[in-house]
Structures are given as structure tokens and as C-alpha cells.
Design a protein around this motif. Structure first.
Motif, PDB file in Angstrom:
ATOM      1  N   GLU A  22      -1.835  -6.271   0.719  1.00  0.00           N
ATOM      2  CA  GLU A  22      -2.342  -5.193  -0.111  1.00  0.00           C
ATOM      3  C   GLU A  22      -3.620  -5.647  -0.811  1.00  0.00           C
ATOM      4  N   GLY A  40     -10.870   1.286  -4.650  1.00  0.00           N
ATOM      5  CA  GLY A  40     -10.216   1.423  -3.365  1.00  0.00           C
ATOM      6  C   GLY A  40      -8.905   0.664  -3.308  1.00  0.00           C
ATOM      7  N   ALA A  80      -5.863  -0.618  -0.244  1.00  0.00           N
ATOM      8  CA  ALA A  80      -5.363  -0.694   1.126  1.00  0.00           C
ATOM      9  C   ALA A  80      -4.026  -1.405   1.099  1.00  0.00           C
ATOM     10  N   SER A  81      -3.047  -0.840   1.764  1.00  0.00           N
ATOM     11  CA  SER A  81      -1.714  -1.436   1.825  1.00  0.00           C
ATOM     12  C   SER A  81      -1.182  -1.287   3.232  1.00  0.00           C
ATOM     13  N   PHE A  82      -0.847  -2.398   3.837  1.00  0.00           N
ATOM     14  CA  PHE A  82      -0.294  -2.386   5.188  1.00  0.00           C
ATOM     15  C   PHE A  82       0.982  -3.205   5.202  1.00  0.00           C
ATOM     16  N   GLN A 125       1.951   2.353   5.463  1.00  0.00           N
ATOM     17  CA  GLN A 125       0.509   2.188   5.386  1.00  0.00           C
ATOM     18  C   GLN A 125      -0.025   3.168   4.336  1.00  0.00           C
ATOM     19  N   TYR A 137      -3.891   4.055   2.120  1.00  0.00           N
ATOM     20  CA  TYR A 137      -5.297   3.750   1.871  1.00  0.00           C
ATOM     21  C   TYR A 137      -5.835   4.765   0.869  1.00  0.00           C
ATOM     22  N   SER A 138      -6.719   4.305   0.014  1.00  0.00           N
ATOM     23  CA  SER A 138      -7.302   5.181  -0.986  1.00  0.00           C
ATOM     24  C   SER A 138      -8.712   4.702  -1.304  1.00  0.00           C
ATOM     25  N   ASN A 173      -6.916   9.911  -0.267  1.00  0.00           N
ATOM     26  CA  ASN A 173      -5.748   9.069   0.006  1.00  0.00           C
ATOM     27  C   ASN A 173      -5.169   9.389   1.377  1.00  0.00           C
ATOM     28  N   TYR A 174      -4.734   8.355   2.065  1.00  0.00           N
ATOM     29  CA  TYR A 174      -4.157   8.511   3.402  1.00  0.00           C
ATOM     30  C   TYR A 174      -2.855   7.719   3.479  1.00  0.00           C
TER      31      TYR A 174
END
Length: 955
Positions: free
Chosen positions: A741, A756, A758-760, A806, A808-809, A827-828
């Protein structure tokens, strides 16, 4: 010029400190660019020495006695800064230097959102993390909470039951299910807003915690801003309106401080059809300061509420009626009425003692008592068909599954017709939103009950209820005591010790809520004649008053008890470039169940069962390596065990005292490593994590068809049950949560920042756990136990459900020097799954009951096709927020607004579950391959576009 003004301010106020031979403390406030910050409020906790910074950011506090102090510095559009310092008797002036306030565009104090996590009994598997909205979070955690938490994103995929929430020194975790009922202080946001948080599995000063977060809330009356604060909010979420008023006296000359607050949230109908909301909140805080070393607080919190809940549905239903459809309500005499209404009142009384033993040692002691009832109503019935409009036999798909020429009698009619005609009629009714079909028909339920002929049952004469409302009640009594001790050996070494004790008692029972026009309902199993011929069928064997009326207990009644002790020592120290925090834990718990009903099928249903005792141990550590003043490496590690909650320990406590086979303490091994940058222009956290858990016991309850359960009575007579409510238990469940993350905040201009996230992650099951089944309809199986072993559930490598894996922002924030701001985030979310059902992934699912061998037409490829994971659709959302504040003399006004899901994306499924009605492969495959699956998964959808407007006025 600035230097001249500083000197004037300094020498003008110097004489006061010399006259009284006490200490003057002073400092300068500046922003990240080094510019002075004026009009910031500087509050000294526990005293009346509150001041405002001047035009050059200078403030001073005069006449401070020797002692330990804490400052709270606040200003609109800036993060609240809390700092501590000591004053000694030999200091006449103390310079705190230059204090930097960072811009905070998403700070909770800006009123951007007041979001509460309501523990909805019908949506408990989706317990939201949005209750963690706090300004103390790093950039990743703030975005995850404010912008993604609304869409049920859980960082690292961790269940909310794995955290710790504390209120005034004691845990608010419920021992039965591990959840926190945020409704216990619902609406009191301005009271509980500023907790201290230890993120994820990092060690905390206040409790050992789990692998989520430790959230510590303290409500000292003297720490709230003196004066009144009025808040009015408008929203289109669960409620429509919120009004609150808070008053705080500040600490007076006699050492007393008082804070009182009242709030109400309400809606005649929320965003979901047929829902209402009516909740109140009240707080009283009293603080007595005996001297500079000793004070006590009393806190009273009460939040009575009454609200209705919304249903999950299959995709078929949502296609007909939209994502705001709710099957739990209908019209009665032209007015909306819901069958699912939750109401509760569980006030909390707390005393807390703060003692500064000496310059190096502090001792905080807390005691708390909470009691009261939480009730959730639901519709029940006996010897008639389920009246729910979304019951599978009441939907168009059911008639479509039949022979078109078959004769059927629709539930709304009396005349027989063909399945084809019934399908067309039902389809038209659903598409046209006919409330007699798509909603509960309360008038019809009353009519059916009142048309019942009077009869004599167990010595009582009257009309027996076919349909009736019940309440599932939790009557809690919870006592907590805790101490928090700290000792500073020197400036770099600190020792901590936390001790806690909880005594939890909860009576759980069902009571009659409304007989819907009938005279009584029988406390008897309506399926006893077919499932257990010859048995009494009584839920409470031996009772004389089988005919129950409003307020009477029926179906089940038992008591959960648990006593738990914990000790948590810790040590914080610095050496060279390292800051280290080590925390340990040892705990002991004793759990039991006492049955108050004598169920006709189970010998162990009545009376107090044995005590089940568990020991827990754990170790947490944090090491921070300072590469330089702005770059850090941070490691957090944890290894600990956790006692199963009462609802996981006891398989089916409503009817017996059996515990899960091979139940053990869950063991968690969690590790993460972060690279952190913290500068005025760039804030970044990049983290990799690995969390393994084992020995978990998972309990689920649902209805199953075709399972073919065999049981034997006392004489050895066999009974085969084809359909029943069952309990599914998986033991030694192993999970792995692996991922990375990143959160970043870049200040491209003094007033503009880009943010921003990101988290995977990959959150998977790591083994094939053994699965057991029990059923209310079978009693004791031929093995002499109340459960049967169905072998392994083949779920290894299946994804865990409940959260996107997952996320994402990306967003921007503009913060005007004239005290207004605007922000937006895109945001996704992706890789969201439903949890796999264990029952349909056991060997029993593929075995023919007649031959004991797999079905002849079964192939591995076909099995994989039918049982492929349920992956939910990805989605993107756009959120915006804006606000403006004014300071007019002594008055402060703030207006802010947040709009989530601006483009009204209603295709996103926040969660759900697989229905396990068909427990055998042929029936499951046949249903799965239909155009309209009868037992498709049930979902909860996002609510669509939502807004929250907040007006705050301080005076």
C-alpha cells in the motif's frame, strides 16, 4: 518589522511573570512554508489559560505553576496540534520555539463528514471501517477512511473484529461477537472525535490490540472548547437530519469542569425504501481537579435509538426494482411498516482517576458499567409459507422454472392457473411495482390470522397465530476495570503497564412483539411432527404456559458469561538512530453458557454448562530507523493468540451447549515494513505487509435443501431430514493477507496539494478446513453428538470476501488563505469477491446419498465451472468536498459539504453472500444454469450518489 513587533509583545508582558515568580511559556506558530499563523487558538488542558496567537503567530501563557501541561492548538484548515511540556520551579521563562501547523484539508474538525458505523444485524458481515475517520491518520489511512471507507474498503482485508476500540480506558468490544456497537455513542461526534490511534498491528500505549488498529477515545470534560457549539447537518444517507448542541464550562477556579451535549438524528425515510431513523444521544461529563497531580472524571453516555433496516436481494430483484429496493416493509392501512426494526438503550457510566505520582510516573484507573437491551424485530410464521415478497416461490423466476403447463396457485390468489400465466402475472407485478406483490402485505397477514378458527391448545382457547412479529433481544450487563501506568526512566526510555478486567453477562432470548390480530402463538417447533415424530416439539419442555402473548419469551433463552483478564507491559526507548517500542500480552478468559429453556431435542440445552478456559499470549514490536530528519524505515511485527468469541465457541447456543469441535485460540503472525517521508512538501508511506492467521473457527447459519441429515432418537430410531436450518462450522481455518500500500501527499503550491493512494492485496484461504454441520431439526446424530463431520471444505486458494483487494485513488485539494477549501478524489475498486460457501465445496456435495459415490456425470472441469469464485464487478467513483469558515469576533461559523459518488454509479456491489439452499451437485448445477437462478447470491449495492452538508456555529 516582525522582530520589532515580537520585542514589543515580549517586553510588554514580561513584568507579570516576575511579579508572581511564576513561569511564562511562549512560542511562535508558523505554517509549512514558514509563514506566521495568526488567530490560532491555544488551549491549555485543565486550566483557563487559553489564548489566541497574534498577527505574527506569537502566543504566551503566563503564571503557570510548576507541573506537566498539554497544549491543543487549533485553527480552521490546519491539523490540530497536541503537545506536552513540563514547567519546573526554577524556570521563569520557557521557550517552546517555533511550532509548525500543517494544512489539513480532510481533518475531521473541518466537518467534511460525520459518518457513523451502524451495526446492522442484517449486514454485520460488512462492518464498515468508516468509524475510524480521524485527523491523526497518515495520508493513506485518511484517504482509505474518508474516500474509500464509504464503499466498504477494508485496508489489508482485516476484519473489524481484529481491532480494539477503547472509551475512557476500557474496551468496548462485545465478547459475544467481537463487534463494537458504535450506536452506543451515536450522534455524539463532537465528544468522541479525537482519539489516539495505533494503526494496523503497531503497538499501542493503551492496549495490546489485534492486527487492525487500537483506537483510544478519552472524554475529559475540561478538554472541550469553552462555550457552546451548535451543529446542523443535512444528508440523504441512513438519516436525513442531525442536530446537536454542546456546552462546556471550562475548568473554573474551584477545579470543576462540566460538559454536556445532546443530539438527534432522524429521517421519515432514508435513502433505502421503507426505512426510518430516530436516534438520540446524550453526554454528561464532570471533572474535578483536586490539585496539579490528581483529578477525576465522571462520564455518562446514552444513545437510545429506533430504526429500520434494509434487505439484501438477488440480482433478479434488483433488476426489477433498483438498488434502493427493500423487501422488509409494506403498507398497513395505507402507512409504511417495517418488519425489521432495531431499538436499543444501553447507557454507559464511567469513572476515571488521573494521578501524577511524581515527575516520572502516572497512573490512570478506570471503571465502567454498561447495561440495557438491544432488540431487533423480525417476522416469523408457523405452518404457512414464508410471506416475504423475495421468497423464491414468490418471484417470477420460480414460475419460470416450472413446466409452463403445470397448475399452480399464486400466493396472492385462490384460483389455480398455469405456471406460464403465473409467470407473466408475477413479472408484470414486479416490473410495475405492485405493492401487493413486491412488498409485505400487512393487511393480508392480519386477515389470515383473524380468520383462524378459535381452538384449544395446551389448555388455552383462542386464535393461534400463523404470522407474528418477534424480537431477538440482547440484555447486557458489562463491567470493566482497567489501569494504565507509565514511568519515564529518562528522556529516552518509558515503561508502560496496562491491566484490564471485564465481566460480561448477556441474556439472549426471543420475545413476542406483535400477534398481528391473533390471540397467542405456540412455543412449539412447527416442523416437529415431520422431523421428530413422537417428540413433544416444545422449545421449553415441561412449561405449562405454551401459549405465548406479547412480551412473553419463546423459542430460546440463554445466558452468555465471560470473565477476561489481561496484562500488557511495554517499553519504549531510543538509541542512536532507532526508536523501539516492545509490547507484550498475557490474558486469561473463562466462558460459559447457561440455558434457561429445556429444548425438546437436546439434553444439554438447560442449565449452566462447563467453563471453557483459554490462555492468550502475544508480542508486538516496532522499530523506527531514522535515515535523517525526514526519511524513515518503520517495521511493525506481531505474534499473538486470540480467544474465540462466544458465538464462535458455541455452535448453536440458542438450543444447546455444544462447542465447536477442536476449537482453539486463533494465532496471528503479522509483519509490515514501511518507507516514510515526512517533509513540509512531501508526505509518503510505502508499505509491504504479510499477515498469516491460523486455528480460526468460523461459524455460519443458514437454510439448506437436499443435505439429507440422519439422526437417531434415544431408542435408536433413525430419521432422515432433507431440508433444515443448519449451522456450518469450519475449524483450523488458515488465511493469508499479502500486499502493498502507498499513500502520498505532494504540496505543489502553498495552497494546492495532490494526494494519492494505491493498495494491492491478495487475501486468500490457505488450507482446506474440516467442516461440521449441526441442525435444529435433527437433535443428536447417530454419532451421539449434535454435529456431524462432513470432511474437508476445498476452499484453498479461494479469495476471501468482504472487501476490494485492489484500490486506487487520486485527488487534489485547494486550501485558500481566506479560509475556504475545495477537494476532489477519483477512486477505483477491484478484485472484490464473495466468501466461498463451505458446504458446496465438501465431498458431501458431490456424493450420491444412495450409492455413497460421486455422481456419474460429474467431471472436474464441470465442477470447477459450477463452483468458480464469485467475483464482483469493479467500479470507479468521484467524490468532492468544499467548505468555508468565518471568525466574527468571538463567533466561529463553518459550513462544509461532501458529495460521494457524484456520477451516481449504482452498479457497485459492496458485499453479499452465497445462498446454500441446494446442497447437492445436480440440484445446484440445474439451478445455477437457469436463466433466472432461484438461489442466486444475495447482494448489498452501493447507495448511489450521497451528500452530507454540515453547518457549525461556536459561541
Amino acid at each position: 518589522m516582525i522582530k520589532k513587533l515580537s520585542l514589543v509583545s515580549l517586553f510588554t508582558l514580561l513584568p507579570a511573570s516576575f511579579y508572581f515568580a511564576q513561569t511564562t511559556v511562549f512560542a511562535y506558530l508558523k505554517d509549512a512554508q514558514g509563514k506566521p499563523i495568526e488567530q490560532a487558538e491555544v488551549d491549555v488542558k485543565g486550566s483557563e489559560n487559553d489564548v489566541t496567537a497574534d498577527k505574527i503567530g506569537y502566543f504566551q501563557l503566563v503564571d503557570l505553576m510548576p507541573g506537566h501541561y498539554q497544549l491543543v492548538i487549533t485553527k480552521p484548515n490546519y491539523e490540530t496540534k497536541v503537545m506536552e511540556f513540563d514547567v519546573t520551579s526554577d524556570e521563569k521563562r520557557k521557550d517552546l520555539g517555533v511550532l509548525t501547523l500543517n494544512s489539513s484539508l480532510t481533518s475531521a474538525d473541518q466537518g467534511l463528514a460525520i459518518i457513523e458505523s451502524d451495526d446492522d444485524e442484517d449486514n454485520s458481515s460488512q462492518a464498515s471501517t468508516v468509524g475510524l475517520l480521524q485527523s491523526s491518520m497518515d495520508v493513506f489511512s485518511r484517504i482509505a477512511a474518508f474516500d474509500l471507507g464509504f464503499y466498504w474498503f477494508r485496508p489489508r482485508g482485516i476484519d473489524g473484529r481484529m481491532g480494539e476500540t477503547m472509551l475512557n480506558g476500557v474496551s468496548m468490544i462485545k465478547s459475544d461477537n467481537g463487534n463494537v456497537d458504535f450506536g452506543n455513542w451515536g450522534g455524539l461526534n463532537e465528544i468522541t472525535r479525537y482519539p489516539e490511534i495505533s494503526q494496523n498491528h503497531a503497538p499501542s500505549e493503551y492496549a495490546f490490540g489485534g492486527n487492525s488498529s487500537v483506537i483510544y477515545k478519552n472524554t475529559k470534560a475540561s478538554e472541550y472548547r469553552k462555550g457552546f457549539q451548535f451543529t446542523q447537518s443535512l444528508t440523504n444517507r441512513n438519516y436525513r437530519n442531525r442536530t446537536s448542541l454542546r456546552y462546556s464550562s471550562g475548568m473554573n477556579s474551584k477545579g470543576w469542569a462540566f460538559t454536556i451535549m445532546g443530539a438527534r438524528r432522524w429521517a421519515e425515510e432514508g435513502i433505502q425504501e421503507g426505512t426510518f431513523y430516530d436516534a438520540y444521544g446524550a453526554y454528561l461529563g464532570v471533572e474535578k481537579k483536586f490539585n496539579d497531580k490528581h483529578s477525576m472524571t465522571f462520564n455518562f453516555i446514552a444513545a437510545p435509538y429506533r430504526r429500520s433496516t434494509a434487505s439484501p436481494s438477488t440480482q433478479e430483484v434488483y433488476d426489477y426494482r433498483g438498488v434502493h429496493y427493500n423487501s422488509y416493509w409494506g403498507y398497513q392501512n395505507g402507512k409504511q411498516r417495517s418488519e425489521r426494526v432495531r431499538k436499543g438503550f444501553q447507557p454507559i457510566f464511567q469513572l476515571q482517576d488521573f494521578w501524577k505520582i511524581d515527575k516520572k510516573s502516572n497512573l490512570w484507573t478506570s471503571v465502567s458499567y454498561q447495561f440495557g437491551k438491544d432488540k431487533g424485530s423480525r417476522l416469523d410464521w408457523q405452518n404457512v409459507q414464508n410471506p416475504s415478497p423475495t421468497y423464491y416461490r414468490n418471484l417470477p423466476s420460480y414460475y419460470d422454472s416450472l413446466d409452463p403447463n403445470a397448475s399452480v396457485t399464486p400466493p396472492q390468489g385462490v384460483a389455480q392457473t398455469t405456471a406460464q400465466d403465473a409467470y407473466q402475472t408475477s413479472l408484470a407485478a414486479w416490473q410495475n411495482a405492485d405493492p401487493n406483490v413486491t412488498q409485505l402485505n400487512w393487511d393480508n397477514l392480519y386477515r389470515r390470522n383473524m380468520q383462524q378458527p378459535a381452538g384449544t391448545y395446551y389448555g388455552q382457547t383462542g386464535k393461534r397465530a400463523l404470522y407474528y412479529l418477534v424480537n431477538d433481544v440482547s440484555d447486557d450487563k458489562i463491567f470493566n476495570a482497567a489501569t494504565h501506568f507509565t514511568h519515564n526512566f529518562n528522556d529516552t526510555t518509558k515503561f508502560l503497564l496496562n491491566l484490564s478486567y471485564q465481566n460480561y453477562r448477556s441474556e439472549q432470548y426471543r420475545e413476542v412483539n406483535d400477534l398481528l390480530g391473533a390471540d397467542f402463538v405456540l412455543n412449539r417447533d412447527p416442523f416437529a411432527a415431520t422431523n421428530q415424530p413422537g417428540k413433544s416439539g416444545l422449545f421449553n419442555d415441561g412449561e405449562t404456559d405454551v401459549a405465548k402473548r406479547v412480551g412473553d419469551k419463546m423459542t430460546y433463552d440463554y445466558i452468555f458469561r465471560r470473565q477476561e483478564f489481561k496484562i500488557n507491559p511495554g517499553l519504549k526507548f531510543s538509541t542512536g538512530k532507532f526508536d523501539v517500542f516492545v509490547s507484550a500480552m498475557a490474558g486469561y478468559s473463562s466462558s460459559s453458557r447457561e440455558g434457561l429453556f429445556n429444548h425438546y431435542l437436546y439434553k444439554d440445552s438447560f442449565g449452566k454448562g462447563q467453563d471453557y478456559n483459554f490462555w492468550n499470549y502475544g508480542l508486538k514490536g516496532q522499530a523506527i530507523y531514522k535515515l535523517n530528519g525526514r526519511n524513515f524505515l518503520v517495521y511493525n511485527g506481531a505474534y499473538f493468540s486470540q480467544t474465540p468469541y462466544l458465538e464462535d465457541l458455541f455452535i448453536n447456543p440458542r438450543v444447546n451447549g455444544s462447542v465447536a469441535p477442536n476449537v482453539q485460540n486463533m494465532v496471528i503472525n503479522a509483519n509490515d515494513l514501511s518507507y516514510v517521508i515526512s517533509s513540509p512538501f512531501l508526505k509518503l508511506r510505502l508499505t509491504g505487509y504479510l499477515i498469516n492467521s491460523s486455528n480460526e473457527t468460523s461459524v455460519q447459519r443458514f437454510f439448506a435443501d437436499g443435505i439429507q441429515l440422519n439422526n437417531a432418537d434415544d431408542q435408536g430410531n433413525q430419521t432422515v431430514v432433507q431440508s433444515a436450518f443448519v449451522t456450518q462450522v469450519m475449524t483450523d481455518v488458515k488465511r493469508r493477507n499479502l500486499g502493498a500500500e502507498m499513500g502520498v501527499d505532494v504540496k505543489v503550491l502553498p495552497t494546492l496539494s495532490l494526494q494519492g493512494l494505491a493498495s494491492f492485496g491478495q487475501f486468500t484461504y490457505q488450507n482446506d478446513p474440516v467442516t461440521y454441520f449441526a441442525s435444529d431439526a435433527t437433535g443428536t446424530f447417530s454419532n451421539g453428538l449434535s454435529y456431524v463431520n462432513l470432511g474437508k471444505a476445498y476452499i484453498k486458494n479461494y479469495r476471501q470476501g468482504g472487501t476490494p483487494q485492489q484500490a486506487y485513488s487520486i485527488g487534489a485539494r485547494y486550501n485558500s488563505p481566506k479560509y475556504w477549501w475545495v477537494g476532489a478524489n477519483w477512486n477505483y475498486l477491484d478484485d472484490n469477491y464473495l466468501d466461498p460457501s463451505a458446504l458446496v465445496r465438501t465431498e458431501s456435495f458431490i456424493q450420491n446419498n444412495n450409492t455413497g459415490t460421486p455422481y456419474y456425470d460429474l467431471s472436474e472441469s464441470e465442477l470447477r465451472r459450477v463452483l468458480e469464485p464469485n467475483k464482483l464487478t469493479s467500479a470507479f467513483f468521484f467524490n468532492v468536498n468544499a467548505g468555508k469558515s468565518w471568525v466574527i469576533g468571538k463567533y466561529y461559523v463553518l459550513i462544509s459539504a461532501t458529495v460521494n459518488n457524484v456520477f451516481d454509479n449504482t452498479r457497485y456491489i459492496t458485499g453479499g453472500f452465497e445462498q446454500t439452499r441446494n446442497a447437492k451437485f445436480p440440484d445446484f448445477r440445474q439451478d445455477n444454469d437457469r436463466e433466472f437462478t432461484l438461489f442466486a447470491p444475495k447482494y448489498w449495492y452501493t447507495q448511489g450518489r450521497s451528500y452530507f452538508v454540515n453547518l457549525q456555529f461556536r459561541f
